[in-house]
Scaffold this active site. Structure first.
Site, short mmCIF file in Angstrom:
data_model
loop_
_atom_site.label_atom_id
_atom_site.label_comp_id
_atom_site.label_asym_id
_atom_site.label_seq_id
_atom_site.Cartn_x
_atom_site.Cartn_y
_atom_site.Cartn_z
N GLU A 81 32.75 31.80 39.87
CA GLU A 81 32.93 32.66 38.42
C GLU A 81 31.92 31.93 37.38
OE1 GLU A 81 34.74 35.11 37.71
OE2 GLU A 81 36.04 35.16 39.55
N ARG A 91 49.20 41.21 34.07
CA ARG A 91 49.70 42.49 34.73
C ARG A 91 51.28 42.29 35.17
NH1 ARG A 91 49.70 44.40 39.71
NH2 ARG A 91 48.35 42.67 40.29
N CYS A 144 44.81 32.09 36.65
CA CYS A 144 43.44 31.65 36.98
C CYS A 144 42.57 31.66 35.97
CB CYS A 144 42.63 32.52 38.17
SG CYS A 144 43.37 32.63 39.72
N HIS A 166 36.84 32.05 42.95
CA HIS A 166 38.10 33.04 43.57
C HIS A 166 37.56 33.26 45.02
CE1 HIS A 166 39.92 34.66 39.59
NE2 HIS A 166 40.60 34.32 40.35
#
Length: 213
Positions: A81, A91, A144, A166
């Site tokens: 990342e 979500r 995360c 990730h």
């Protein structure tokens, strides 16, 4: 002895395993160099506690480098990342049932923090080991990203390099679903190579790692 703190998450969203923790726990105690050792720790998958838990670990262990890892459902490679944003937009609920929408990670904090790891050198090293890897431009807006942002916020003036990776689902997690996956032993090796490259590389390489869309 220098310490590289490597974290993974507990399972979430009805999964019984989280490949980030299953992988990093196998690297606990591994020597990266003659005077460098990996220490692996598990974080809760909860907005209210994950960031504080990470900061407490940093205070306790005083690591020379910190790399947090998490599951990226739908990803097919080791994703290094690049940037964390100051936004929570869940979500699904976390493991404590919280589902913050359009809130900040740190009130009045900067809009974003960049990784201080050599992201492109790490990607190159993992690829040269025969494992799929890429630079990722988004860590999402779930726990995360919160951990990534809190990590960079906590260490911004410390000189301690840090960032986030990730990893894909394990094959057994997506059997019959058709989503990408990566074998656990491949994830473990990819993370080991990435950590080694991060520790050994002080200035990142310059090569294309962006995306068109």
């Amino acid at each position: 002895m220098h310490t590289v703190l490597l974290t993974g998450f507990e399972p979430f969203d009805q999964d019984v395993v989280n490949p980030s923790w299953e992988a990093v726990r196998q690297l606990d105690g591994m020597q990266v160099g003659s005077d460098v050792q990996i220490v692996a720790r598990r974080l809760p998958c909860a907005f209210a506690t994950a960031g504080d838990c990470l900061v407490q670990l940093i205070d306790q262990l005083r690591p020379s480098m910190v790399i947090a890892t998490g599951l990226g459902p739908g990803r097919s490679d080791i994703s290094i990342e690049r940037v964390a944003i100051n936004l929570n937009d869940a979500r699904i609920p976390d493991n404590l049932g919280a589902q913050p929408i359009d809130t900040t990670v740190v009130p009045d904090g900067p809009a974003a923090y960049f990784s201080t790891l050599p992201t492109k050198a790490m990607v190159r090293a993992v690829r040269e080991a025969g494992i799929a890897a890429s630079v990722s431009q988004t860590a999402g807006t779930f726990v995360c990203n919160l951990v990534f942002y809190r990590l960079q916020h906590a260490l911004v003036e410390s000189g301690v390099r840090s960032g986030f990776i990730h990893v894909p689902n394990l094959p057994e997690q997506v059997m019959g679903v058709g989503l990408p996956s990566m074998a656990l032993e491949t994830v473990v090796e990819g993370l080991r190579v990435a950590v080694l490259a991060a520790w050994q590389t002080t200035v990142d390489i310059s090569e294309a790692g962006g995306q068109v869309s």
